[in-house]
Design a protein around this motif. Sequence first.
Motif, PDB file in Angstrom:
ATOM      1  N   GLN A 244      47.763  31.837  34.651  1.00 57.63           N
ATOM      2  CA  GLN A 244      47.288  33.108  33.956  1.00 57.63           C
ATOM      3  C   GLN A 244      46.612  32.903  32.662  1.00 57.63           C
ATOM      4  OE1 GLN A 244      50.979  35.205  33.020  1.00 57.63           O
ATOM      5  NE2 GLN A 244      50.001  36.959  32.440  1.00 57.63           N
ATOM      6  N   GLU A 245      46.968  32.064  32.061  1.00 54.21           N
ATOM      7  CA  GLU A 245      46.430  31.768  30.639  1.00 54.21           C
ATOM      8  C   GLU A 245      44.878  31.417  30.993  1.00 54.21           C
ATOM      9  OE1 GLU A 245      46.423  28.969  26.724  1.00 54.21           O
ATOM     10  OE2 GLU A 245      47.761  28.958  28.491  1.00 54.21           O
ATOM     11  N   ALA A 246      44.604  30.409  32.061  1.00 58.84           N
ATOM     12  CA  ALA A 246      43.407  30.014  32.595  1.00 58.84           C
ATOM     13  C   ALA A 246      42.554  30.908  32.993  1.00 58.84           C
ATOM     14  CB  ALA A 246      43.535  28.877  33.656  1.00 58.84           C
ATOM     15  N   SER A 247      42.967  32.013  33.719  1.00 58.78           N
ATOM     16  CA  SER A 247      42.211  33.039  34.133  1.00 58.78           C
ATOM     17  C   SER A 247      41.928  34.232  33.010  1.00 58.78           C
ATOM     18  CB  SER A 247      43.122  33.835  35.231  1.00 58.78           C
ATOM     19  OG  SER A 247      42.612  35.023  35.804  1.00 58.78           O
ATOM     20  N   ASN A 248      42.776  34.331  32.156  1.00 55.94           N
ATOM     21  CA  ASN A 248      42.516  35.118  30.930  1.00 55.94           C
ATOM     22  C   ASN A 248      41.473  34.439  30.110  1.00 55.94           C
ATOM     23  OD1 ASN A 248      44.213  37.290  31.403  1.00 55.94           O
ATOM     24  ND2 ASN A 248      45.818  36.353  30.349  1.00 55.94           N
ATOM     25  N   LEU A 249      41.445  33.247  29.754  1.00 55.41           N
ATOM     26  CA  LEU A 249      40.611  32.687  29.085  1.00 55.41           C
ATOM     27  C   LEU A 249      39.079  32.597  29.704  1.00 55.41           C
ATOM     28  CD1 LEU A 249      42.500  29.245  27.714  1.00 55.41           C
ATOM     29  CD2 LEU A 249      41.783  31.337  26.474  1.00 55.41           C
ATOM     30  N   ALA A 250      38.977  32.461  31.059  1.00 57.04           N
ATOM     31  CA  ALA A 250      37.659  32.305  31.600  1.00 57.04           C
ATOM     32  C   ALA A 250      37.130  33.785  31.638  1.00 57.04           C
ATOM     33  CB  ALA A 250      38.006  31.755  32.935  1.00 57.04           C
ATOM     34  N   PHE A 251      37.892  34.883  31.884  1.00 59.82           N
ATOM     35  CA  PHE A 251      37.601  36.196  31.747  1.00 59.82           C
ATOM     36  C   PHE A 251      37.074  36.464  30.266  1.00 59.82           C
ATOM     37  CE2 PHE A 251      38.798  40.715  31.966  1.00 59.82           C
ATOM     38  CZ  PHE A 251      37.814  41.178  32.985  1.00 59.82           C
TER      39      PHE A 251
ATOM     40  N   LEU B  83      41.761  32.584  20.123  1.00 58.96           N
ATOM     41  CA  LEU B  83      41.138  33.485  21.159  1.00 58.96           C
ATOM     42  C   LEU B  83      41.831  34.398  21.758  1.00 58.96           C
ATOM     43  CD1 LEU B  83      38.560  34.435  22.607  1.00 58.96           C
ATOM     44  CD2 LEU B  83      38.867  32.796  24.354  1.00 58.96           C
ATOM     45  N   MET B  84      42.984  33.976  22.261  1.00 62.64           N
ATOM     46  CA  MET B  84      44.073  34.880  22.822  1.00 62.64           C
ATOM     47  C   MET B  84      44.516  36.162  21.948  1.00 62.64           C
ATOM     48  SD  MET B  84      44.333  34.117  26.057  1.00 62.64           S
ATOM     49  CE  MET B  84      45.827  34.356  26.908  1.00 62.64           C
ATOM     50  N   ALA B  85      44.885  35.441  20.654  1.00 64.52           N
ATOM     51  CA  ALA B  85      45.131  36.336  19.380  1.00 64.52           C
ATOM     52  C   ALA B  85      44.104  37.484  18.842  1.00 64.52           C
ATOM     53  CB  ALA B  85      45.461  35.605  18.048  1.00 64.52           C
ATOM     54  N   ARG B  86      42.910  37.190  18.963  1.00 64.73           N
ATOM     55  CA  ARG B  86      41.968  37.851  18.641  1.00 64.73           C
ATOM     56  C   ARG B  86      41.763  38.976  19.920  1.00 64.73           C
ATOM     57  NH1 ARG B  86      37.140  35.821  19.640  1.00 64.73           N
ATOM     58  NH2 ARG B  86      35.828  37.336  18.502  1.00 64.73           N
TER      59      ARG B  86
ATOM     60  N   SER C 265      39.339  44.911  36.731  1.00 66.67           N
ATOM     61  CA  SER C 265      40.238  44.087  36.931  1.00 66.67           C
ATOM     62  C   SER C 265      40.012  42.695  36.031  1.00 66.67           C
ATOM     63  CB  SER C 265      40.384  43.788  38.295  1.00 66.67           C
ATOM     64  OG  SER C 265      38.988  43.253  38.756  1.00 66.67           O
ATOM     65  N   GLY C 266      40.965  41.701  36.187  1.00 68.23           N
ATOM     66  CA  GLY C 266      40.827  40.624  35.714  1.00 68.23           C
ATOM     67  C   GLY C 266      42.317  40.189  35.122  1.00 68.23           C
ATOM     68  N   ASP C 267      43.152  40.958  35.314  1.00 69.81           N
ATOM     69  CA  ASP C 267      44.552  40.657  34.727  1.00 69.81           C
ATOM     70  C   ASP C 267      45.200  40.035  35.955  1.00 69.81           C
ATOM     71  OD1 ASP C 267      46.677  40.827  33.154  1.00 69.81           O
ATOM     72  OD2 ASP C 267      47.073  42.942  33.236  1.00 69.81           O
TER      73      ASP C 267
END
Length: 487
Positions: A273-280, A316-319, A258-260
Motif C-alpha cells: 500500500q505504501e509503495a503504491s501511494n509513494l509511486a502515485f 512525503l506521506m505527512a505532506r 483512483s490510486g488508493d
Amino acid sequence: MRHNRSMVLIMRLALLLALGVSAPVAAQEEVKVTSLAAPDYFSAPAADTGLPGDLWKDTAPDILRDVIPKLGGSKPLSPAFASLAKRLLSTGANGPAGVGDNVEMGAQRALALIALGEAKGANTILDRATGAPGSAALSMATAEAALIAGDDDKACRTQDALTVDRGGAYWLRLRAFCQLKAGQTDPAQLTFQLAQNATKDADYARLMGAALSGTAPGAANLKNGVNYALSRRLNLDIQSAAAIASASPALKPLITTSGDISGVSSGADLTAQEASNLAFLRQAKTLPAFIDAARAASASIATLAAAGGPLQDPVLMARAALAAGDVASAQAIRGRLTGDTIPGATAADLATLDALIAAASGKVDNQVLGNLISRGVSGGAKAQAAAVLLSSLGGSLDPEARAQFAGFDLGKPVASPARMQVLEDAGAAKRKGEAGLIALSIAVDSGATGPIPADRARIARALNHAGLSADARAIVVEGLLGLAFVK
C-alpha cells in the motif's frame, strides 16, 4: 376636478351596493399597485459556507463587476484560491447596489461557479433566477448547469425559451442535441451543419456525427455540458483516460480518481500500500497534481498513519495527508519522527513540515517559527519563504529573530502595489467580500501555482484580518506545500 372624482366614486359605490357588495368591502375597492422588489442574484445560497449574509457589505461595486467575470475565465486558480472563490460565490448574501439586481452579474456569478466545479450549486440558485429568456449569459449558465447535473430536459427548455442571440454557436450545438433528443433527426442534422459553419469543434462534431449517423463515436469528451450530454447519450465511459484528460474544471467533479488501496491490514499488504501511494504521489510534477493525488490516496494514508509502523518516506506521506486536509494523520506521522536521520528528509524538510502542521491546525507555534528563521539565516531560500508564510498567520518573535527576519530576501513582489494596498485596507476594515475579491484578482494573474510566497503571505495576513481565517490558513498551507516544487 375633485368634484368629478367624488361623483365617480359615489357612483361606483352605489353600483357595488346594488350588486350586493357590502359597504366596508366596497370602500376598499380602490386598486392598490405594489411594486415588486427587483430580484437579487446573489441572495440565494449555492451551499452552506459559514459566511455571513452581509458578506458584500461595503464592497465596491466596480471591484465585484471586475473580478467575478475573471473567475469564470480561462485562467486557472490554484486549489486554495479556487476554494476561496467557490466559498464567496456560494454564499447567499445580497450584492452591492447596482450589482445584486443586475441579471448579467447574476449570470457571471453562476458561470463562475460552474467553471469552478460547482455546477450543482449553480443549478440550485438558477432554479430561483428570473430573466433567463432575455439574457444569453444567464440562459447559458442555466443550460450548462442542467446538462452537467444530467437534466437534459431543463437545458432544452432553457434553449427553447431564449429570445436573444439564438444564432450563437453554443445555442446551435445545444439546439441540435435537443432536436435529436426529441426525435427530430432532419432538423438536428441541419442545425448541426449550421453549428459547424459558425465555429468548428472537432470533439462536438465527432460526437454529434456519431449520434446522428451511428458512426464510431470515439472517446467521451468532458470539455463542456453539451459534449458531456452527447457522451452520456452515446453511453461512453466518462472515466476513461481520454475523457479525464479532456475534462474542464467544470466537469472534473464527475471524475472518480483512483490510486488508493484500501481495506488491507497485514504488514505485507501495508508495505504494498505504501509503495503504491509513494509511486502515485511522486508522479505528480506540479502542486495541483500533487493535491489531486493526495486526495485520492487519503484513505490509505490514514490507514498507514494509524498502523504506527515505520514509513519509507514519512515526510512525503505527512505532506500528502495535509494536502488532503487530514491534519490528524500528519500529526501521527510526525510524532513518530525522532533523531537526526529521517528517511528522505533533511532538517529543513522537517522544519517546513512542522510549519505545515502549525498552519493547518491554526496554531502558530513561536518555536516552529523561530526554527524556520534560524534555518533561513544560513541562506535557505525555502526556509525564508516558509517563515514569511507562517508568520502571516500570527505568532511573535524575540528581538534576535526579528532582526534576522528583517534581513531575508524574499524576492520582488509581483502583485500590483495598488491592489495590495486596497486588499490590506479591506482586511483592516473587515470588508470580507472585498478582501476576498482582491485576493482572487491577484491569484488569477498568478496562474495555477498561485502567488509567490511574499505576495501570498500578505494576502493571507489581510484575509486573516478580514475574518477569513480558514481561507488564510488554506492559502498558507498551499504555499508551504508548493515550496517542494520550487527548484
